[in-house]
Structure formats: C-alpha cells, structure tokens
Scaffold this motif. Structure first.
Motif: not given
Length: 389
Positions: A199-226
C-alpha cells in the motif's frame, strides 16, 4: 493335534492353569495308584498267599471220612482260594481307589481354579487399569500392594511406564500450546509488513512484485503450520464429546469451500441422510473441510463431487467422491501419510501442504472410527470416513 493346540490357545490363562493343575494331579494320582496296586499285590502274594499255602502243605494229614486226603490236593485248593480272594481284594481296592481319585481330582480341579483365580487377580487389576487409561487419565496408577513377587514387579514397572507417558503427553501439550503462539506470531507480523509495503505509494513495481511473491510464500507457510498444529491436536485424545448433527456439519463445511478454484467450476452433488455422532464438532468440521478441499482441488475442469452421508447399524459413514486424474491403487495408502501427494511429490506446495488426508485420518481415529480410499476407474478418488454412531 493341530485342532487341540488351536483350542488350547483360545482358552484363557485361568482355564489353562486349571486344566494344567488338574492334569498334573490325575497324572500323579495315576502313577501313585499304579505303584500302590503293585506293592499291594506283592504284599498279598508274599505275606498271605505263600504263607498260607506253606502252612497248609506242612500240616499233618487229617482224617476225613475214615481215609486220609491227599495233602497236595488240599494245598492246591487252599492256594487257589487264597489267590482268588487276594485278586478280589485287589480289584475292590483298585475300584475304590479310582473312585476316590476321581472325587478328589474333581475337588482338586475346583481348588486349582480358585488358586489360579486368586493368583491372577492382580493381573486382572493391571489389565483393567490399562483398559481404563487414556490421555486424560494417565494420572491413575495401579499401586499394587503385597509381597515383592513377579506380579508386584510387573505392576510397578507399568506404573513407571505411566509416569513416563504422562510426562511425554504433558510436554507435547505444552509444545502445541507454545508453538501455536510462537510460530503464528512472526508470520502474522511478516504478512502485515508486506501488506503495508504494497500500500506504500512510493514503492516501486519491483518492490511490490517481490512483496506479492513473499506474501504467497508466507501464506503457504501459514497453511503448513496450521496443518501441522491441527495434525498434532487431532492425534490427541478428545477432551470432550457431545452429540453432533453431522448433516449440519457437512453443510457448514461446504459453505467454506470455494467451488470455483482457479476458475474451474465444480458441481457438488449432495445426498445427506440424518446422522448423529458423538465427538468434537470443530474437529469433525475440519475433517470434512479437508475432504471437500481435496476433492475440489484435485479435480478436472468442469468436474463433479459427490457427498453422501449414511447411518446404519455399523455407524455413520461420509463418502466424498470426485472426478479427477487416475490414481494408481498402490499409491492410495501413501496419500494418508504427511507431506505425501499423488505421484510421490513431497516438494511442491503450491496446491497444499500435503497434510489434508493425514488430518482426516487422525480425526477419524480420535473419534474411534477409520478412513479408507478407493480409486475410481474413471479417475478420481472415493474417500469414506466411518464413525461410530
């Protein structure tokens, strides 16, 4: 012989000890009776028959009817009569001894059963305690009192084993409680940070793409731990049981499922009969959610899922059947192992952590039931969960 051994193996230890005591008594009694018979016959022959015959032979001739009888003939007759009398005595003694042995043997069998019952009573106490114990009653002990014999040592060893099990289960419960907090909190913090960065306006597209990829990985780890925490909890004994309307649980589970995964619509057919089981509604709901998720996730485009709920004399059964890829029969059992997927894949986690059916099996076993899966000839799988009514 094999049939006798099979029948002997089906008898209880108490009855086997009783028969063993009785058999040993009759064996010892028969040997004693045989020796007594031989010694009595020998004594009668030496002390009675021979002595009487010698006395008759050595007496002077008697006058009988004005003439002398033949002493040898008289001695032979007397000897014959004495031998016949001795044989009759032996027969009477043998018959009486056999009858007495049978009567005393019957009393010995009854006494043997009572002795075996008293000797095995501490073992019955150990068995009853072991059958009564569960995760919630591991604090109970046998605490057998008496002399330090083999049974007392067995009971003390069993109590020591219960102490170790109690400590292990307590440590496991504490670990699950701590892990629920320690593992979820960092992932929740990471998810929050990544969402804020998107949601940061100053974030570049590369940073946002990396954040979305990390969000997917984080979600998979959350499902694994659950999934891991749910598997650990479902493998424990249920702390409380109450009547649960399983048809309502099935419908609640279906409301939580996305019927259009990756834009592939799946049609679900319901055939639900009224059924009530005793258990934990949250665990049962999780079990059905996992079944439906697997049936929809591993399906084909425009596939179908059939959900059937039945109750009969054997209990309650829930069957979830789906269309999908062909499943080799030799891989069906492996699907219930943690982190196992179709084709032996243990790495790829984009479609799940590989714990769904493992949790289903653990919940079914915790409720006193079981689960089985059969591959469909057209492709897909039919998974049936059976629970006691």
């Amino acid at each position: 012989m094999i049939r006798v051994l099979s029948l002997w193996g089906r008898l209880g230890l108490r009855m086997r000890l009783t028969l063993l005591y009785g058999g040993l008594f009759f064996l010892a009694g028969s040997v004693l009776l045989w020796f007594t018979h031989l010694l009595t016959a020998r004594a009668l022959n030496q002390r009675f028959v021979v002595a009487v015959a010698s006395k008759v032979t050595g007496t002077p001739d008697a006058v009988l009817g004005g003439r002398l009888p033949d002493s040898d003939i008289l001695a032979q007759r007397v000897r014959t009569d004495v031998e016949q009398g001795a044989a009759d005595v032996l027969t009477d003694v043998l018959r009486s001894s056999v009858m007495v042995m049978i009567l005393v043997g019957a009393v010995a069998v009854v006494l043997g059963y009572l002795v075996a019952d008293r000797a095995l009573r501490p073992l019955d106490r150990v068995t009853e305690t072991a059958q009564r114990l569960s995760e919630s009653t591991l604090h109970e002990r046998i605490a057998l009192r008496g002399p330090q014999d083999e049974v007392k040592r067995l009971a003390d060893t069993f109590d020591a084993m219960l102490d170790r099990l109690h400590r292990v289960f307590d440590a496991q419960r504490r670990f699950i409680a701590n892990a629920s907090h320690e593992l979820r909190t960092p992932l929740a913090v990471n998810r929050t940070v990544l969402e804020v960065s998107l949601e940061e306006p100053a974030a570049s597209e590369d940073l946002k793409a990396l954040a979305r990829a990390l969000l997917g990985t984080n979600a998979r780890y959350e499902r694994l731990i659950e999934g891991l925490l749910m598997l650990a909890q479902s493998e424990q004994e249920l702390s409380a049981r109450k009547p649960v309307d399983l048809r309502q649980i099935v419908r609640m589970a279906m409301e939580q499922i996305d019927l259009q995964p990756r834009r592939r619509k799946v049609v679900v057919h319901e055939d639900l009969s009224p059924a009530v089981v005793h258990g934990d509604p949250l665990f049962l709901e999780r079990c059905l959610v996992n079944l439906l998720e697997n049936a929809i996730k591993y399906n084909v485009r425009d596939g179908e899922v059939w959900v059937r709920l039945r109750e009969d004399e054997a209990g309650v059964s829930v069957t979830v059947e789906n269309t999908g890829p062909l499943v080799p029969p030799y891989e069906v059992d492996d699907l219930f192992e943690p982190f196992r997927r179709l084709g032996g894949d243990r790495v790829r986690s984009a479609r799940g952590a590989g714990l769904g059916l493992s949790i289903v099996r653990a919940i079914a076993v915790a409720h006193g039931g079981g689960v089985e899966a059969l591959p469909r000839p057209e492709g897909g799988l039919a998974v049936t969960v059976r629970l006691p009514g």
